[in-house]
Structures are given as structure tokens and as C-alpha cells.
Design an enzyme around this catalytic site. Sequence first.
Site, PDB file in Angstrom:
ATOM      1  CB  THR A  48      -1.021   0.239   1.259  1.00 24.92           C
ATOM      2  OG1 THR A  48       0.127   0.667   2.631  1.00 24.92           O
ATOM      3  CG2 THR A  48      -1.686  -1.560   1.579  1.00 24.92           C
ATOM      4  CG  ASP A  49       1.560   5.630  -1.054  1.00 18.44           C
ATOM      5  OD1 ASP A  49       1.909   6.132  -0.703  1.00 18.44           O
ATOM      6  OD2 ASP A  49       0.885   6.651  -2.382  1.00 18.44           O
ATOM      7  CG  PHE A  50       2.971   7.477   4.676  1.00 21.60           C
ATOM      8  CD1 PHE A  50       4.157   6.948   4.388  1.00 21.60           C
ATOM      9  CD2 PHE A  50       2.910   7.335   5.673  1.00 21.60           C
ATOM     10  CE1 PHE A  50       5.375   6.968   5.557  1.00 21.60           C
ATOM     11  CE2 PHE A  50       3.575   7.492   6.882  1.00 21.60           C
ATOM     12  CZ  PHE A  50       4.539   7.577   7.057  1.00 21.60           C
TER      13      PHE A  50
END
Length: 1937
Positions: A1458-1460
Site C-alpha cells: 500500500t501507499d503510506f
Amino acid sequence: MYTRCSVLKQIVRNFVAPNSYTRLVRFQSSTTSQVVGNRFLDSTSKVDNRSNSGDVFLALTTEYNRKRFVPSGLVMNAIKNINNTISERLSLLILTAAARGVHHVTPEKRVELLEEAWKALSEQKIRLTTRHYETYLSGLNENGFIFDADYYLKLIDNEQIQASPRLYSLLLTQYCREGNTDRAQKFLKMLKERNVSIDEDIFAALAVCQLKLGNDKGANDIIQIMKERGLQPTISTYKEILTALISEHKLEQFEYYLGQMESQQRQSTSSTAYIDAHFVVILLEQCVSYKERPIFDLLLNTLKELDHGRMPNNLFNLAVQCVTNGWHESAIELLQIQTELDIPDNVESPHQGIHGRHWTLFFRQLFENDESHLIDTYLDLMMQKSLVPLDGILRVLYTSSNEDHRLPLSYLERGQELRHPMRTNYFYPLLLKAYSPNTCQNWTDDERLRLYRLLDRLAIPIESLTYSRLLQQSFHQYYQNNFTPLLEMLAQNNLQSILDRMCRLLLIDIRQKTLPLNITQQIAPYFRLNMHRRQEEFSRYLFSVMTDSNKTDADRFEALYQLIDLISKDLSTEIPTLKHELYLNLLRMSAQQHQTDLTNRLADRCIQENIKLGGSMNEIDLLTGYVLPRDTVEKLARYKPGELSWKEKLSNLDWSKANLTTLEQIYQDSKQDGRYPFDLQERLLSLYIKKKSIQQAFAILHEIVSSRQKIDSAIFHRLFNLATVKMGDNIDSSKANHENDLKYLCELYDKSYGLVNLPSELTFRLANMALVNGDQDSAIKIISNRINSNLNDETYHYLMKFLKLNSSVLTSDGLMSIGNLFLNFRINESVRKFWNLFFDILLEKTSAQDVVQYYSDAMRENSNVPYFHLFELFISKDELNRLQDVVDIATLQHGPRNVLHDLGFSLIQNGKIKQAEKIFQTPWLKARNDRINLHSLLFADSNNLDALINAIKLTRNLPDVDQKQLYTSAIRVAIRLDKSDVVDWLCKDIQEHQVQLDIRVKKFLNAHLLSKGLDPLKIKTEDNELENEQNLVSFEDTAGKVAELRTDECELTSNDADVQLTTKTFLQSRQFCSEARFPSRNTRQIIISGRLVDYTTRCKRGISQADIEIIHGQSGFHPICRELHHPNSRGFYNLSTVIATPFTGQLYIRVTSPGYETVLKRVPISLSSQRKRKTIFLQLKLAMVRSEAQIEQQQDQQTQRMNSIVDTLMSQMTIEEKIGQLNLVTVGFDVTGPIVSENVDENIRQGRIGGVFNTFTPKGVRPLQELAMNHTRLKIPLIFGYDVIHGHRTIFPISLGMSTTWDMAVIETSARIAAQEATADGLNWVFSPMVDIARDPRWGRISEGAGEDPWLGSQIAAAMVRGYQGSDLSSSNTVMACLKHFALYGGAEAGRDYNTVDMSRITMYNYFLPPYHAAVEAGAGSVMTSFNEIDSIPASGNRWLLQDLLRDQWKFNGFVVTDFTAINEMIEHGVGNLQEVSARALNAGVDMDMVGEGFLTTLPKSIQEGKVTEQTINQACRRILEAKYKLGLFDDPYRYCDDSRPGTDIFTNENRLAARDFARRSFVLLKTDRKTLPLARANSTIALIGPLADDRRNLIGSWSAAGNWSQSVTVREGIINLVGNQNQVLVAKGSNLIEDTYMLQQLNAHGGEIVVDTQSAQQIIDEAVGIASRSDVVVAVVGESQGMTGEAASRADIGLPECQKRLLQALFNTGKPVVIVLMNGRPMTLTWEHEHAAAILETWFAGTEAGNAIAEVLFGLYNPAGKLTTTFPRHVGQIPLYYNHKRTGRPFNATQFTDKYKSRYLDIPNDPLYPFGHGLSYTTFEFGTISGDKSELRGDSDRLTVRVPISNRGAYGGEEVVQLYISDPAASVTRAVRELKNFKKIYLRAQQTDEVTFVVTTNDLKFYNTNLDYVWEEGDFIIHIGPDSVNTQSIRVKWLK
């Protein structure tokens, strides 16, 4: 189904009242429709015979509910059965069916039915309601019947019917039709008195009245009054109005009201007036009723554009009505639409209509309506439209009274073309018609041939049973016992399968005595009796005839004997032994069947005919089973008693002693028996070849082929050897006369083995023969096939020999054709030698200009064509002009440094020292001295000793040049050439300048000095790793002739071409040389040392597992003995052997190693070395290449090893440890998100972390990795990632800037350098590339992508992945790429970061998903999810996105991260709490959670609650572990923690030079006045002004990774460095970067470091204006700060800050030319700046070397060539603005700007300020007229070649990006106005013209349709070519399927 319905009806009849029974009709209609429907479709007579009224009503209800269509007979029958018990609903149904359900009759017939129904209902005193009256009166009205409105008004009043407005409107309409306006007015007053509300229906009636009276304005006024009263016209209103207009045939008014209806539908979503398919069909029916064709056509086109829904009956019935009016094409179109609806969604049909059931119904209806005469018309129309519903139509044709056979035949042919599956029974009716006594006269021979061709193509047999049952009698009667014409027709047309079948059928008829016996004579010539198998079959037939007859029937046998005689006589020429074979087979069959009498009869006949059945008596006895008397046997045998037959002779033959005469005699005897023994043929052929008897060899070859024997390839090779001559030998006239035989041999070999498999020598000998015979095309074709199929060292050898021998014979075109074959080959030593020879020959045949032209063309195809030899050629011939051309062409591909170095050394080699010295003194070469060393090494292979000495002298004074390689090479060559004086000079020079030599070279040189009585050298030496190898022997002796191979060279070792590597070659002698008895005297010891290396590792890895053999052999490589050795662990070897002198044999080295190609090299031993030395030292470095099988095996082994390691590891892991692998934390040097991970060290110890990011450097990475390896239970290494976007330490231009280079090699190289630096800094995973397509420049992260085009974005995405990951992901200098953000992140609404994305699937697939797909196909190891939602589901929880699309469709096998904190942010999206969203993400396909720790904290609980399964966690964990394995972390967790690499691999001088070059290539010249730029390099004053003129902080842009902005070069520094000594540079700030306090606070809060000047804004401007007034030109450096773009940096206003605009205004007011240098990360609005500036240079954020790059471009050292990959709008209000937009229904034409109802802005133009692809140059490029080689193309295999000449009309050389776009004007879905599909970047010198060629294929035409199928559709296409997306030329082509 039928039984169930019948039972149900019986139950209902017995237990339910009649009225209740009818209520069940609708319920049962769905289950009984098919049964009842079929009954009533067959014939209306069945309806009349029904006696039960319940069945009649049930049938009526079923038919009407199923398809809204009923036969008129069924309606009439229902009317007759009306009784007082029917329900209200049923009575209404009868009226409705009579009024609207009967469509194939005239309106008068409908009115008649309606009147009958009304009368019956009235007589039965059925209660009539308002709906009854409405249905009845509307039916009369719709069918054009004028009724008495007053009568029905009174009737309604008398019956006390509750009249509705609808009913009143029908009466009012009738008054209007009558033209009774007075009565209409009275009626309105009556309505007013009755307080009837005037609704939409009454208003419609009033409007209709006005229209009937011709008062169109009055009708409009009524509609307007209606709207004023708040009433919107309903669909019923419009229906009445439009129907009235149809009846009055008023097309224009109809179009007006239809347009009003569409407008109302668009303006209000709640409008009840909407145009759908049902409404249009109703109007179409009215058009048919009133025979209004123009309005019908208008409505039909409208229907095609609508969603039809499912209305099969409506369209079908409408088509039937069209037939009545003679509108045949319209009927076909309606049926076509109907059929499309019938095709199931999951069925792929090869053509339309194949599944349509209504075709059959339609044609059957034509027959039932007595309109069968129209069937020809409709079938012809359908065939023209490729509508072939074969199944149904053929059934109709066959079951009808139509006797015409042409239509079914044509239909079958058409179906075969469309590959429709054919059934056998399709053809029997046609065969019947072809031979039926009634119809056969209508058939022509051509039509019968067409039928047989169909049978043959489709392999449809004529079954015997069907033939005998249906066709046999008619067939025989037609041909009347003369079947020769039929058989001859089949034979001439090559219908062999049909011919064979026909012959067999006729033979069966003869055997069954249906046909006379003499017909057999007609059949025999066509039965292919030249084949033994057919002879046996024919004999079996004759035998069956014999055995079926009466044994005493002598006449019958005599007839058979005569038949055999006649057949044998007819075929005696073709088959001379036919009679012999037939009697032989008959005798064998009779003996096998124990028919002794028959055997005797046949034997007597053979004696009578003097037929010798066998060679010896023994053979006859075996044949007949010993039943014949001895005297008979003796008469049948060819040989006398005691004599041997040819078979017995052959079996007793001693092949080794047999001579040619004996073999020929036996062969002749066998031929008399009709036998051709293959072993004897082979033996004779070998002998003829040995005797070189070509004529006899080919004669027997023909006989072998005719007997269908397979010939071994070795025999073919010997024949080729016989028929051709060795290259170089004189052509034998006897062989030259056998050209036809040679062609025959080639054809045979090609069919059997393929000419590509012919040995290389024979291939080129064959080509040589063809060339000598004057057939150059055939020669080149032979060579082309060979080179394209198998290019090896042997092929190279013979090709070179062929070219040398035939250089005078080959034409220049032929030579170029051979050269073109090598354009795509990787350059190695063999290919380089080919090109050298090629250019030598080409220059002899053509001019130097032609050679340059060919080289230019070749470089377009392959940038690796070597140019070094061309330098030497043109230097030696003083062709300096052509030399300049070659340099220019090579520079375009290889860069100026490389080319100029090579040119310098070419000049040295040819003695032009002064010219070379000028080249080496150029500034950019001084900084690259290591290149001089490399070229020195390459040059050291030469024997030109003078050139070597000159090179030593020339490079001595260059700083930091290590000359030891030059000295080593010079020493070697001098000693080889016995140049003692040169050796002495070298020794003195080495001593004088204290040159450090290799220790081996020094020892060898000292030995040479001591041998002459001189002192040894006193110099320092460098140790060499080879000295540490215990088995290594030093340098070769003085007289040695074998060259030393340098350790830093890597050249693939090729096999010696004259050694044949065949299976026989490798048969080794078992005797070792140590056991051989060499003489004790006169022996020499040979010592060979060196190293085995792997070529694929650039010769860096040694090969230890190998067998190295020294093989002693004779000429031709016949092994005598061998010595076996093995290398040590690092691949070094030391071999020794003994030879006897004088050595007359040959010595070889053969190396075999598992998985590598075998190497066989000849070792040269000179006579001089044998005489002088007892020991001969040789040194060889052998580079081996892996075999393809080994590569595949290694991949399989790697996969197996990975699975084994991962399986073992996971079996030991707890569920908590598995979840820990899914956890990615942040810690270290950078903050890239809202939170930072805590307790990292402790979580690592507990195995709760799988990866770390934002930590780099070996010192930072190693401690964390040691925690994982030393303090965890299973010691699983960590993966370390970081946002390396556009460089790591050395920062390149931002990604958007890199995309404007339009150079995939540059982009890939930038990623490769970034990967090297990142891995040297401890990283192995980068969060790049970002491939999001962005169309909104307000979005800050547009700076990280490649722009707005999906095709170009895909190319860049793949290039980035290749650059990062290289060819080996486990290498210590490659990183795993992570493509992001998946998906659609760039489509954020309003350009606001993290905002919602909402788009259709077709837009996704066509315009946003392609770059992601390209990165996956390029092998990206990981994927990062995006923050946005897709289809209302966040991307991190979208299973369709991550599983169905990414993994299932695209086959992605990496892991998803995932992204942050993207999982945590799903809570804000509103899809659950942390546990729920974490489970959802995991189940959707996410494998790793970045920072949020949702997996870590919630998954254990989710497992217990069943929200996730352990299998899902295992799958995610496995993907993480596999990624770590692929990175090599399980083999060496610290491979990326090498402390020595940062000093050598990071921020090197080479990397900075690359950064400068990339930056220059990325700059886009947006505007130029053609006189200001480039700036003067001397004697001028330059004002450098702007807040970014001397700024260092913002040069490297956002997401600059570990880049240090303090190391970047400012614009001021770059200009001063370049021209500071020649020009005066005045610098001023001019304005603050920004002054908006709100934005300042935001930027500085996150590292912006923007400082506002202490002076006032006006003071700063005044200072700038002051220096601008004193200057010649102003360079204004303005733009954004690095924080104003990137993540979370969206801007609503994308223009320059106001303070900078004020500065520019002041500078413009000075009157000085102002050059704007932009620094920014997005497209900006620059309309005002464009109007006032002299030039605008877009430099983006150019990275570390920005200042130097900008200076070189401003002052003309580099001509800018960048092209925009995003559109620059004029105003922010135009956004989103992109070039590949869709068309509108009302496009705006700028030449007609006053048009109102067009898609446009009132205040600004539609077009952008700078379009996609825009970019100017200091020179002017002119595009000529484009041309295509075709105007019409067909199919996937076709190709379109488009050419356009490009001319450089300016004074500067420059690059131009030639762009190709394609438009699809008409498609099944709307397409973009144009789409980029290809481009080429070319370099042209001043005044040079070149032609650019593109090849367009159907892949360039493909797109995703509404079904998301990736297809192309036939039609017209427009090809555009130009310098940008707007200024193009175009051609139109048609491309058909």
C-alpha cells in the site's frame, strides 16, 4: 414442459371457475409460450379447428404476451368464442390484439377485426369500461378510420361511463380529423361545463387539430400555453402530435417536434417525455401504415443509436410490415438489429446474425403470406451485408416449394468463406436437386463443380448409405453409364478426395451389378493405380467380382480378363507393370482364401498371356500356397529351375565385394518385377556419387523419389557436394550443365528437411553456384534463409569466404541485401569483421557518398553498426567530407566523446598525428582520460607499431593517463616483429618516465635485456592477481607468436571456423598422450595457461567445473590422443603436454562445461619456436557462453530452489511471524508521510517487521539487518526501500522533465544510474516508477509522471523498470521496481491530491491503465496501491483491481504494497473500522501494509473471527519472501551493505556528466523570436535576474531522494563557468520567490526554506531594472519552488506568483529582449508571458547539474530538442485540457467564431497555448508531403509504410521528434480526435534532408470497446505526422478485415 402444462390446464378446468381460469393465462404464458407458439406459427388452420374456448384464449394470451404479435386467424377465432363469462382483462386483450397485435395485414383489416370484436362484446353484453372505449377508439384512430364522435359521446353518456381526459382527447381528435372546427369548439365548451380538467392528452388533441388544419403556428402556441400552465408534454402528447404529422407526411415539422422532445429530455431528468426504442418502434409502425418513407428512414437511424432493449417481436413484426410496402432494405436492417439482440453476451459470433431465430420466422412468414417471390431479393440483400443465418434459412429453402438451387448453393459458399460450421445434411438436398430427373436440367456443369468444391473444402463425405438410398438411381440415369465427364471434371479441378470417393461408390455399384462391368474401364485411369496400395485395393475389387460370380460362368471370367487387358493397355505408358501386379495380387488373394479352382484359372491365364509372376519357382510356390502343379509353376517362374531370382541374389549378396555391374544387373531384374529395393538404390547412389557420375546419380534419385522412399540427409549432402564445387575452385562445365538437377535436389531437400538445415559449407556452395549461373536473387535468398535461421561461427566463416570470392560478381544491391541481414545482430568480433569486409567491398562498387547513405540508413535500424572501420577507409582515401558525415551520424547514436575518441585513434593509426592531437585537446575529452585508456587497449590489438609509439608520445602529457597498456602492447608487437631498436627505446623511455608495468611484463622485459647483456629495469611494478595462482606460467617466450589476452577485455571465444564440430569429431581416442610413445629426443614441452570465464558476466566470473583437453590430431581433426585437465576454483588453468618435433600434426584445446557451449580452438605452434626453445609458453583466455537449455534449466532450478526455501521457511513460521512479514515501517533519514513508526528495533527482534524504508547508507542499513539476522528466530532478512524517483544522490530532471526527452535510452540509463547509486547506499527496493496518467496540471504530482499520453507513458514505464531491475534482479547493482500508484491516481477530481476518482471502465482501459500494464509486462517486481477509490471502492480494498485485473488478467506475480497508511485511510473513506479495512485489503490482494500496522494489530483477531483465512496470509507472506529471494537476500543479506561502494559508485564525475546531458535533453524551447537565442558567447553584457537565478535549494525539485541540494550548480555558476571570461554577467534577485504569507507558512512548515528579502519588493525590482538597462539581453529565471509541486502540492492558480509577474512587467518595460527560463514542476498558464517575452525556455527542475546544462543550451552548445508531454493551457478555466480528447456533436470551428451553438468558450479560444508534443529549436525543420505505400489494406498481416521527408532549413544542426498520430473517424465507440502511436527522434545537420519511415500495423489501430475487448475495427483511418499534436499532415487509408 408440454406435459406439465397440459396437466395444469386440466386441473384448472376441473376445479377453477372459468373467470378464474382466464386469470391464470398470464401466469402460464411463460411456460407454455414455446409449445403453443409453435402450434400457431405453423398454420392458422389449426386455430380454426379448436373447439375449446379456454384453449383459444390461452393461445391468444400466450402469443400476445410472448411477442406482442398474433395471427389474424387466432384473433378471429377468439372473437368467435367470446361469451358472457370472459373477464374484463381478457376482453381488453381481445380488443388490444385486434387493434395493434396483427401487423402483417392492412389497416382496413385491423379495423374490421376491431369492429367484429366490439360487436361481439356488445352482443354478449360484456360490461364495457373506460379502458374498453379508450382501446377501441384509439385503435380506430391509429388505423386511420374516421368514426362518428357524436355517436360515441352519446353512448358514453348513456352508459354512464366515467370518461377520462384520454377518452375526451380521442373524441376531440376525431372532430379535428373531420375538419369540424365548430363542433370542436362546442366540445371544448362542454368540457368546461363538465369541469373536465384539460390535461396533456387534451392539449395534444388540440395541437393535432391545428396540425390537421395546416396551422403549424397554432399548434406551437397550444404547446406553449400548455407549458405556461405548468404542464409538460408527455410521451403520449408527442405520440399524438408525431402520429398526426406522419399521417400528413410533414417531414420538417416532424423533425422539429422530435427535436423538442430530445431537448426536453436533456433539460430534465424527471421528464416523462423520453425517446426510447419502444417509442420509436410505435412511430415506425405508423410510418408503415401511412407509407411515409422519409420519416421512417429518419426514425430507423434514430433507433440504431438507441439502446434497443429486448423487443424482438416489435422489430420482427415491423420488418414483416415493411415487406408489404416493398421496403426491403429497411426490413433487412430491422432484422439485423433484431438478430444482434438475440446473440447471447457470452457467445462470440464470427459474423452477425448467426444466432438469430427471427430470420427463419421471417422467411416462413413470407411463404405463409404468399410472398415467396421476395425470398430471392432478401437473400441477395443479406448476402451483401454478410448476414448468413445458415441453419434457419436453409431449412426454409429446403422445406419450401422453391425449386431454385442457386440460392442454397450461394449461401453454402458464403458460409464456407465465413467459416460457418457445416453439417452433412446441408448438402443432400442439393445433391438430390443436382441429379433429380425434375431439376437436373436446371443445373450447369459449373454449378455441379461448385457443389463438389464445397464438399471437398469442408471434407464432407457422400455416405454410401445415403447415396444408395437417395442419389444412386438419379445419378445413374443422369450420366447414362458415361461417367468419364464427371471424373475428368473432378480430376482437372484437383478434387482428389471427392474423385476417390466417387470412384469407390461406382465400383461398389458395379460389384452389386447396378452398373455394367465395363464401367470399370472408365474408373481405372482416375483411381491412381500407380500406387501399390491402390493396386491392391483395385485387385481386391476384381477379386470380389470374381468370387461373387458363378464359378462355372466362364464368360464372366473371360470378361474380367478382357477388362484387365484393356485397362493395362490404356495405362501401359504410365504403369507398364500393371497387368503383372493385378494378376499377382489376384493369385495371392485366391491362395489366401483357399480358392484353388480360381488359383488354377488365374495361373492358366498368366501362362496364356506369358506373364512371369516371380523370379524363381520357390517364390511362385510361396505366393500360391503350393497348390499349383510343378509344370505350371515352372511356366510362371522367370528363371529356370535352379536359377536364383533377383531377391535371392540380393539376399545372398556380399555388399563389401559386390561391384557396380552386379548391382546394376540385380537392379534391372528387380525393375522388371516392378520392384525398387531401397537398400539397393541407396548402394547404387553411393557408388555413382563416389564415381562422380552426376547423370546416373540423379537418374536413380528420381526413381527413389517416385517410389516414395525417405532419403537420409547424409545422402542429400553427398549429392550437394557432387553437384556443386568448392568455393574458390573453377566451375566444372559438367556440373554447370546440371542446373535443373540441382534445383530439383534443392526442392527435395527443402520438403524433407528444410534448406535452412543444410550444412553451412553446402549452403554457400549452393549460393555460389546460383551466383555463377547469373541468379543473384536465388543466391541471396539462400544466404538470407541461412543467416536468419542459424547464425554461428561456421556460417560467418563461409559467408566471409563467399563475399571475398564473389565481390566482383555481386551487385551493389545484392551486397546491400546481405548487409541488411545483419542490422539487428548484436555486435561481436565476427559481426565486426563482416561489416569491415562489407564496407570495403561496397566502397569498391559504389561511391563514398553511397556508402555514407547506406550507413545512415543502417543506423536507423541498428545503432550498433560499427563506424571505426569507416573512419579508417575514408582517412586512407582522403574522403574528409564523407568522414565528417560518418562522424555526424555516429555522434547522434553514440555521443560525441566516444566517436571523437575513436576518430582520434584512427587518425593516429593512419599517421595523421596533428589532426589527432587537435581532437584530443578538446575540453570535453580532457575530462575523460579513462576513455583514452580504454581506446588504447582496443588499439593495442593492432600490429601498427608506429601508431603505438605515436600514441605513447601523444598521451604522455595528458594528465592522469595511465600508459602501461600502451607500453605492454608496444613491447609485445616490437618483440614479435623483432624490432630490437624499438625495444631498446621503450626500455629507456620506461626507465626515464618510471612507468609502472605489470610484474610479468617487467620480468619478461628484463629477460630480454639480460639476453643482450644489458642491465634490468629499475622501476616499480604492480602485483597482478594472476601471480597468486599457483599453476600460472608467466609470459610467452621471445619467439612465441600467440598474443596475450588482457584481463580487462571481454570477448566471446569463437570456435575455429575450419574445424568441423560434428558428432564424429567428438569421438575421442581412449589413449592418453602420456601413454603414447614419443621419441625421447626431439620433443618440446607445451605449457598453456589462462582462465575460463563466463561471458555473460562480462568475463568477471570464472568457470571451475570444466574439462580442458589438449588434443593431438592429424589434419582434418582426427584425434590421436588427449590430455585432460581441470581449472581451479576461480577458473585458472595450467596445461602441459609434449610434442615431437618437427610437429606435423595439429594441436587443439577443447573445453566442455555443463550448461555451456563447447569451445574448440586450434593452438598455433610455429616452426621457429620448435627450433629455439625446449619449452613453449602460451597463454589463452577463454570466454564461454551459456547454452539456451542451461538458461532455461537455471531458471527452473532457481524457481525450484526458491520454492524449496520459501516452503521450508513458511513451514517453520508462526502466524504472527507471517503477519510480521507483511509489515513495512519507516525509520531513518527522511519523513515522507504523516506518521513515523515506533519501537522498530524491538519489533524486528520479535519478527514483526518485513521491510523498512527511508533508511539508507550501509551504516544505517547494516545494524537493522543484523538485528533481523542475529536476533530473530528464523533469521529472515529485511527489505529496504526508498522513494528514488529521479535519481538517488545524483539528481536528474524531475520525471516530467525526463519524459520530454522522448528518448527511451536516456530514461532507461537514468534509472540504471539511480539503481547503482541506491544499491551502493544500502537500498534494494525503490518506489518508482510513477506511471499515473495526469490530465490536470493543478495536481501537484503531475511532476512525478510522464504526462498525459498512455502510449508514450507505457514506453517510459517499461524503460524505467528495465533500468532499475536490469537483467538480473539478484545482482548487487539492481533494485526491485515498484510501479505506482495503482490505479488512476492521476485522475483526481479538481486536480486535488487524494481526491475522489470517478471514471468509466472504457476510459480506464483506453487512457489510464496502459502504463501500469506496460510496467507489469516489463517485469516490475512490486506494485503500490493508490489512495483514491475506484468504482466507489478504495484501491487498497478493491479486489477487482488487485486480483481480477492485476493478477488474473495481467499475470502479475510480484507483491502489492500500500501507499503510506492507505489501509488506515480507508476508515475515512467510510468502509469500516481498522480491523474491517485491514481484512478487506488483505482479501483484496494487498500483501504489505506500509506504516499503518493494521495487518500487524488486527489480523490475528480477524483469523479467529473468520474474516480472513490463514491461506490468504500464507499467500501474501510467500510473495514477500519470494521477492527477498529474487533480490538475493537469502544468499547474502548484506550484499547491499558494501562500505567500499559509496566512494566509487555514488555522485561520481561520470554520473554528474550524465545528469548534465539528461538535463539538456529535457529542456523545451516554448517560444523563440529566432534572433535572441542562442546568446552570444563573447563581448556582451547579460543581465541574469530572478529569484531562481542564483538559487540552489530548488534546483533538484520535489522527491529528490537522498540528493544534497547544496551540491547542485546554480544558473549563475553555470553561466560564469561557461562564458564568464568572455561576457559580463550582472546578477540581481529582482523579486521574492513568493510573497503570499498563507503559502509561505505552508511551504516553510515542511522544509521549504523560503526566505523573504529584507528589502521592499519595489527596491528589489528597481535594482533589477537598473542592471537590465545596462545589459544587451535579460535572462529572467522564474518559476515555482520545489515545494509548490509534488505530493500534497496542488494549486488552483497555476500561473507565476504575482511578485514574479511584477518583475517581468518591469523588465519588459525596459525594452530589452527578455529570455524567460522557467523552473517548475507542472504546465503553467503563460499567456501573458508568451505575448511579451523574446524567448521562453522550459527547464523544469533540472537536477544537480541544472546550471551547467542551462548555460550550455542558452549559449548554443546544445540545441534544445525537448517536446512537451503535457498540454499547457491558456487559462486555468480550460482544465482539464489534453490533446487526445473526444469529439463533440457540435465541434467548434475557429474560422467561424460567431457560431453560437458550438462547444466553445466565449472569452478565450478552445485550443491550448502550447499543445502536446510542442517544442521549438534553434534551427527550422520543414516537413515534406507524407506518403503511404497503400491506400487500402486488409487483415492483420498487412502493413502500411508511411514516409515523410524532413529538412533542416536552419543554420544549426539539431534533433527533431517526428510524431505519428492516428484518428479513427467512425467506430463502435467514440474515439479520441487523435492518438499518438509512434515517434522517431532524428538528428539533421544544417541544410540536410532525410526521410523518416513508419510502419503501421493493426496493433496501432486497437482499442478497448464497450465489452472491454482489445480489438480493431475495419474502416477508414487518418494518419497524421508532424512536429506536435496539432501541426500535422495527414493521409486517409481504408483498412478492412
